[in-house]
Design a protein around this motif. Structure first.
Motif, PDB file in Angstrom:
ATOM      1  N   SER A 129      12.366   1.075  -2.559  1.00 32.34           N
ATOM      2  CA  SER A 129      11.643   1.686  -1.442  1.00 32.34           C
ATOM      3  C   SER A 129      11.234   0.587  -0.464  1.00 32.34           C
ATOM      4  O   SER A 129      11.417  -0.609  -0.726  1.00 32.34           O
ATOM      5  CB  SER A 129      10.408   2.413  -1.955  1.00 32.34           C
ATOM      6  N   ALA A 130      10.667   0.986   0.665  1.00 33.06           N
ATOM      7  CA  ALA A 130      10.284   0.016   1.704  1.00 33.06           C
ATOM      8  C   ALA A 130       9.310  -1.022   1.160  1.00 33.06           C
ATOM      9  O   ALA A 130       9.423  -2.216   1.449  1.00 33.06           O
ATOM     10  CB  ALA A 130       9.687   0.741   2.900  1.00 33.06           C
ATOM     11  N   LEU A 131       8.332  -0.586   0.366  1.00 30.03           N
ATOM     12  CA  LEU A 131       7.348  -1.506  -0.191  1.00 30.03           C
ATOM     13  C   LEU A 131       8.007  -2.523  -1.113  1.00 30.03           C
ATOM     14  O   LEU A 131       7.750  -3.734  -1.025  1.00 30.03           O
ATOM     15  CB  LEU A 131       6.275  -0.737  -0.956  1.00 30.03           C
ATOM     16  N   TRP A 132       8.883  -2.054  -1.988  1.00 35.91           N
ATOM     17  CA  TRP A 132       9.480  -2.942  -2.983  1.00 35.91           C
ATOM     18  C   TRP A 132      10.518  -3.861  -2.369  1.00 35.91           C
ATOM     19  O   TRP A 132      10.801  -4.932  -2.918  1.00 35.91           O
ATOM     20  CB  TRP A 132      10.061  -2.125  -4.125  1.00 35.91           C
ATOM     21  N   LYS A 146       9.974  -5.455   0.402  1.00 37.25           N
ATOM     22  CA  LYS A 146       9.132  -6.594   0.799  1.00 37.25           C
ATOM     23  C   LYS A 146       8.738  -7.437  -0.415  1.00 37.25           C
ATOM     24  O   LYS A 146       8.730  -8.678  -0.352  1.00 37.25           O
ATOM     25  CB  LYS A 146       7.888  -6.086   1.526  1.00 37.25           C
ATOM     26  N   VAL A 147       8.396  -6.769  -1.512  1.00 40.79           N
ATOM     27  CA  VAL A 147       7.980  -7.495  -2.711  1.00 40.79           C
ATOM     28  C   VAL A 147       9.138  -8.326  -3.264  1.00 40.79           C
ATOM     29  O   VAL A 147       8.968  -9.504  -3.613  1.00 40.79           O
ATOM     30  CB  VAL A 147       7.458  -6.515  -3.780  1.00 40.79           C
ATOM     31  N   SER A 151       9.795 -11.407  -1.173  1.00 42.77           N
ATOM     32  CA  SER A 151       8.848 -12.486  -1.499  1.00 42.77           C
ATOM     33  C   SER A 151       9.204 -13.140  -2.828  1.00 42.77           C
ATOM     34  O   SER A 151       9.106 -14.369  -2.975  1.00 42.77           O
ATOM     35  CB  SER A 151       7.416 -11.937  -1.543  1.00 42.77           C
ATOM     36  N   ASP A 198      13.752  -4.906   7.397  1.00 38.18           N
ATOM     37  CA  ASP A 198      13.373  -5.493   6.100  1.00 38.18           C
ATOM     38  C   ASP A 198      14.536  -5.546   5.113  1.00 38.18           C
ATOM     39  O   ASP A 198      14.679  -6.522   4.360  1.00 38.18           O
ATOM     40  CB  ASP A 198      12.219  -4.691   5.492  1.00 38.18           C
ATOM     41  N   ALA A 218       2.520  -6.964  -8.423  1.00 36.46           N
ATOM     42  CA  ALA A 218       2.738  -5.744  -7.646  1.00 36.46           C
ATOM     43  C   ALA A 218       2.959  -4.536  -8.560  1.00 36.46           C
ATOM     44  O   ALA A 218       2.478  -3.427  -8.274  1.00 36.46           O
ATOM     45  CB  ALA A 218       3.933  -5.930  -6.714  1.00 36.46           C
ATOM     46  N   ASN A 261      -0.420  -3.493  -9.955  1.00 39.07           N
ATOM     47  CA  ASN A 261      -1.165  -2.760  -8.927  1.00 39.07           C
ATOM     48  C   ASN A 261      -0.644  -1.346  -8.764  1.00 39.07           C
ATOM     49  O   ASN A 261      -1.408  -0.400  -8.553  1.00 39.07           O
ATOM     50  CB  ASN A 261      -1.082  -3.500  -7.586  1.00 39.07           C
ATOM     51  N   ASP A 262       0.668  -1.201  -8.856  1.00 40.61           N
ATOM     52  CA  ASP A 262       1.280   0.123  -8.691  1.00 40.61           C
ATOM     53  C   ASP A 262       0.848   1.069  -9.793  1.00 40.61           C
ATOM     54  O   ASP A 262       0.771   2.288  -9.585  1.00 40.61           O
ATOM     55  CB  ASP A 262       2.801  -0.026  -8.677  1.00 40.61           C
TER      56      ASP A 262
END
Length: 318
Positions: free
Chosen positions: A24-27, A29-30, A33, A157, A273, A276-277
């Motif tokens: 997904s969009a969030l992952w 980015k993770v 990094s 991204d 991450a 947190n999820d």
């Protein structure tokens, strides 16, 4: 079959062509990094695996690369990939300076010196901050940060994740070439005995500086990639204590192969991450890291990557 599945080429193809579609969009980015800090961890591995030297200032060198990249991005119209390379060279020069204490010390004393250097950089970045498009040498302004440029072929991204993975793979390749050519042979002799290396005609000072410069190059490229991924950097992201954590995770992952660096990057960014999820405090990750480091020191000197390699070898013989 198992070796093929973890070969560099197969892994690169999977990460570039398949992995982005699974996230997904969030992952995205993770994972970007994580790939960036895997590159920084590879720099730690160069020094520790090849020369037995401990550098706790790697996170500071990442910050140096990020600062240079941001300043050039705002102040010039150079292509982004050129900026990434220049940032790597700048951090490489800084890393070469850090090699000077390594001429006369190693072990705990070198670790303390590099940790103090990381603390000095932390103070410097806290005082002057990172460029955000302002005027002057420091490039810091009170207004909101200007938009940072990314490569024309990585406008989003997902494309930037692919760009980061390719750059990281190229850097891993540079490290691999060093290990099997003259620098790697020289480093091996120096690690065994500096006296014997000198007797064999090896320039110990030159090759130690070379190792620190290569480590700094990887950190600087990582910092430049991080600046593009985040758009802006914060001094609080480069604490001296983070240098200790990154070194510990490099040891946990394994310092003798690129797989160990990838594992270190995933542990450093992906595990917190994931916690947190699931609604679990990311601080729990520090407990996991501590247990993993203890395990590596006691039973797995080659780290998780070494254990994984042993398992795959046994499977291949079955």
């Amino acid at each position: 079959m198992f070796k093929t599945a973890l070969s560099p080429a197969a892994t690169l193809i999977f990460c570039v062509l398949v992995l982005p579609f699974l996230l997904s969009a969030l992952w995205v980015k993770v994972v970007t990094s994580a790939a960036i800090f895997a590159l920084a961890a590879a720099g730690i591995s160069v020094l520790f695996a090849q020369l037995g030297l401990i550098n706790l200032a790697q996170i500071a060198l990442v910050a140096v690369g990020g600062w240079i990249a941001l300043r050039l991005n705002y102040a010039t119209s150079l292509p982004v990939t050129s900026i990434v390379l220049i940032a790597g060279i700048g951090a490489s020069a800084t890393g070469a300076v850090l090699a000077l204490p390594a001429m006369r010390m190693r072990g705990l004393y070198l670790a303390l010196v590099t940790l103090m250097a990381a603390g000095a950089f932390q103070i410097l970045f806290n005082a002057f901050q990172f460029p955000n498009g302002g005027a002057g040498f420091w490039g810091v302004a009170r207004q909101s940060a200007a938009e940072i440029r990314t490569p024309v072929f990585a406008p989003n991204d997902v494309a930037y994740l692919r760009y980061t993975i390719v750059i990281a793979a190229l850097c891993f390749g540079v490290v691999a070439v060093h290990r099997i050519t003259a620098p790697g042979r020289a480093w091996a002799m120096i690690r065994q005995s500096e006296a014997n290396a000198l007797a064999a005609g090896i320039n110990v000072t030159f090759y130690k500086i070379w190792a620190f410069a290569l480590s700094g190059l990887l950190a600087g490229i990582a910092g430049a990639l991080l600046s593009g991924a985040l758009g802006q950097l914060d001094a609080r992201s480069f604490l001296a204590s983070d240098g200790i954590l990154l070194f510990a995770l490099a040891v946990v992952g394994g310092t003798y192969s690129w797989i160990g660096a990838v594992i270190a990057g995933l542990l450093y960014k992906l595990l917190p991450a994931v916690l947190n999820d699931f609604g679990i405090s990311a601080d729990i990750a520090l407990m996991v890291f501590g247990a993993a480091l203890l395990h590596a020191i006691m039973t797995a000197p080659r780290g998780i990557a070494g254990q994984l390699s042993d398992v795959l070898q046994r499977k291949s013989h079955d």
